[in-house]
Design a protein around this motif. Structure first.
Motif, PDB file in Angstrom:
ATOM      1  N   VAL A  97       0.868  -1.121   0.087  1.00 27.60           N
ATOM      2  CA  VAL A  97       0.071  -0.062   0.110  1.00 27.60           C
ATOM      3  C   VAL A  97       0.929   1.146   0.008  1.00 27.60           C
ATOM      4  CG1 VAL A  97      -1.581   1.205   1.467  1.00 27.60           C
ATOM      5  CG2 VAL A  97      -2.107  -1.033   1.175  1.00 27.60           C
ATOM      6  N   PHE A  98       1.722   1.211   0.865  1.00 29.14           N
ATOM      7  CA  PHE A  98       2.926   2.557   1.030  1.00 29.14           C
ATOM      8  C   PHE A  98       3.562   2.714  -0.028  1.00 29.14           C
ATOM      9  CE2 PHE A  98       6.619   4.601   2.591  1.00 29.14           C
ATOM     10  CZ  PHE A  98       5.911   5.570   3.158  1.00 29.14           C
ATOM     11  N   PHE A  99       4.024   1.919  -1.167  1.00 36.37           N
ATOM     12  CA  PHE A  99       4.574   1.800  -2.254  1.00 36.37           C
ATOM     13  C   PHE A  99       3.656   1.667  -3.544  1.00 36.37           C
ATOM     14  CE2 PHE A  99       8.028   1.767   0.495  1.00 36.37           C
ATOM     15  CZ  PHE A  99       8.969   2.858   0.048  1.00 36.37           C
ATOM     16  N   ALA A 138      -4.403   5.809   3.964  1.00 36.89           N
ATOM     17  CA  ALA A 138      -4.534   4.544   3.080  1.00 36.89           C
ATOM     18  C   ALA A 138      -3.961   3.337   4.167  1.00 36.89           C
ATOM     19  CB  ALA A 138      -3.542   4.788   1.875  1.00 36.89           C
ATOM     20  N   VAL A 139      -2.706   3.519   4.664  1.00 31.30           N
ATOM     21  CA  VAL A 139      -1.893   2.862   5.524  1.00 31.30           C
ATOM     22  C   VAL A 139      -2.977   2.436   6.631  1.00 31.30           C
ATOM     23  CG1 VAL A 139      -0.109   2.260   7.286  1.00 31.30           C
ATOM     24  CG2 VAL A 139       0.291   3.437   4.759  1.00 31.30           C
ATOM     25  N   ALA A 140      -3.436   3.457   7.368  1.00 32.94           N
ATOM     26  CA  ALA A 140      -4.589   3.089   8.476  1.00 32.94           C
ATOM     27  C   ALA A 140      -5.758   2.177   8.037  1.00 32.94           C
ATOM     28  CB  ALA A 140      -4.983   4.391   9.123  1.00 32.94           C
ATOM     29  N   VAL A 159       4.713   3.453  11.574  1.00 33.23           N
ATOM     30  CA  VAL A 159       4.923   2.113  10.783  1.00 33.23           C
ATOM     31  C   VAL A 159       5.382   2.764   9.387  1.00 33.23           C
ATOM     32  CG1 VAL A 159       3.453   0.501   9.485  1.00 33.23           C
ATOM     33  CG2 VAL A 159       3.056   0.997  11.972  1.00 33.23           C
ATOM     34  N   MET A 160       4.999   3.753   8.715  1.00 33.35           N
ATOM     35  CA  MET A 160       5.554   4.324   7.520  1.00 33.35           C
ATOM     36  C   MET A 160       6.924   4.448   7.617  1.00 33.35           C
ATOM     37  SD  MET A 160       2.426   6.600   5.957  1.00 33.35           S
ATOM     38  CE  MET A 160       2.531   8.096   7.087  1.00 33.35           C
ATOM     39  N   ALA A 164      10.144   2.381   5.692  1.00 33.03           N
ATOM     40  CA  ALA A 164      11.303   2.930   4.748  1.00 33.03           C
ATOM     41  C   ALA A 164      12.554   2.591   5.420  1.00 33.03           C
ATOM     42  CB  ALA A 164      11.115   4.425   4.576  1.00 33.03           C
ATOM     43  N   ALA A 165      12.636   2.755   6.751  1.00 32.74           N
ATOM     44  CA  ALA A 165      14.190   2.300   7.329  1.00 32.74           C
ATOM     45  C   ALA A 165      14.365   0.934   7.128  1.00 32.74           C
ATOM     46  CB  ALA A 165      13.919   2.759   8.720  1.00 32.74           C
ATOM     47  N   SER A 166      13.281  -0.057   7.177  1.00 32.53           N
ATOM     48  CA  SER A 166      13.555  -1.499   7.086  1.00 32.53           C
ATOM     49  C   SER A 166      13.875  -2.050   5.865  1.00 32.53           C
ATOM     50  CB  SER A 166      12.439  -2.196   7.726  1.00 32.53           C
ATOM     51  OG  SER A 166      11.137  -2.187   7.059  1.00 32.53           O
ATOM     52  N   LEU A 167      13.432  -1.448   4.862  1.00 39.60           N
ATOM     53  CA  LEU A 167      13.832  -1.555   3.397  1.00 39.60           C
ATOM     54  C   LEU A 167      15.356  -1.049   3.103  1.00 39.60           C
ATOM     55  CD1 LEU A 167      10.598  -0.606   1.447  1.00 39.60           C
ATOM     56  CD2 LEU A 167      11.515  -3.121   1.430  1.00 39.60           C
TER      57      LEU A 167
END
Length: 204
Positions: A97-99, A138-140, A159-160, A164-167
């Protein structure tokens, strides 16, 4: 005269849409006047007429890409069904969803790093910030539809940021398995925030 101006506006709009699609699919290197004009179905040498500088063309690409991303994220979130999922499956859906409109293995070099670079430019940062609330909604929405549980706005933003950080981290430490590694990290943070996976046979 009015007809000529209308044609000019339409061609500029087509270039902006083509630039947005190219930015998402191929990254910043694809945003040249010639390539964008060709993608828009216009004469290769006409791009400079509609966007007189590379900076103006790139700003239009970022604006269009963020609009497309926000719209597709909301559509993707709204289409999710409530069914059993593991926390890692939930995390992966949130990443998708985020990407939006699609998360690919090359998301870090093609999309995430350019987004971070754009955030250092005051004009581009303003464009991206304007779309951030729509992405957050959208994420929510996605999280609520998958788990029946909502998070506070600050936790959705967290969470958003973790996505990003985990990727970024996984891209440098887990070659070939970056998306799975990032999803595992996001899932762990979801668990720490109190999100629970719906129970069922397919939540494995």
């Amino acid at each position: 005269m009015e007809g000529k101006q209308e044609r000019s506006r339409e061609r500029k709009r087509r270039m902006a849409e083509a630039a947005a699609r190219l930015l998402i699919s191929d990254g910043p290197a694809a945003i040249t006047h010639r390539r964008v004009a060709e993608a828009a179905g216009l004469a290769p040498g006409s791009g400079n007429y509609y966007f007189t500088s590379k900076q103006a063309l790139y700003a239009a690409a970022v604006e269009g890409a963020e609009e497309l991303r926000s719209r597709e994220a909301q559509a993707r979130a709204g289409a999710l069904e409530a069914r059993p999922r593991s926390l890692e499956q939930i995390a992966r859906e949130l990443m998708d969803v985020f990407f939006a409109p699609g998360l690919a293995a090359d998301v870090v070099p093609l999309r995430l790093l350019p987004m971070l670079d754009a955030g250092r430019d005051p004009g581009l940062q303003q464009i991206m910030s304007a779309h951030r609330p729509r992405l957050a909604r959208a994420v929510a929405t996605a999280l609520e539809r998958m788990t029946g549980r909502g998070l506070a706005e600050a936790d959705v933003e967290l969470v958003m940021q973790v996505i990003a950080a985990s990727l970024l981290h996984a891209d440098g430490t887990a070659p070939g398995g970056g998306l799975d590694s990032a999803a595992a990290t996001v899932a762990r943070v979801l668990g720490l925030l109190g999100v629970r996976a719906p129970s069922g046979p397919s939540a494995s």
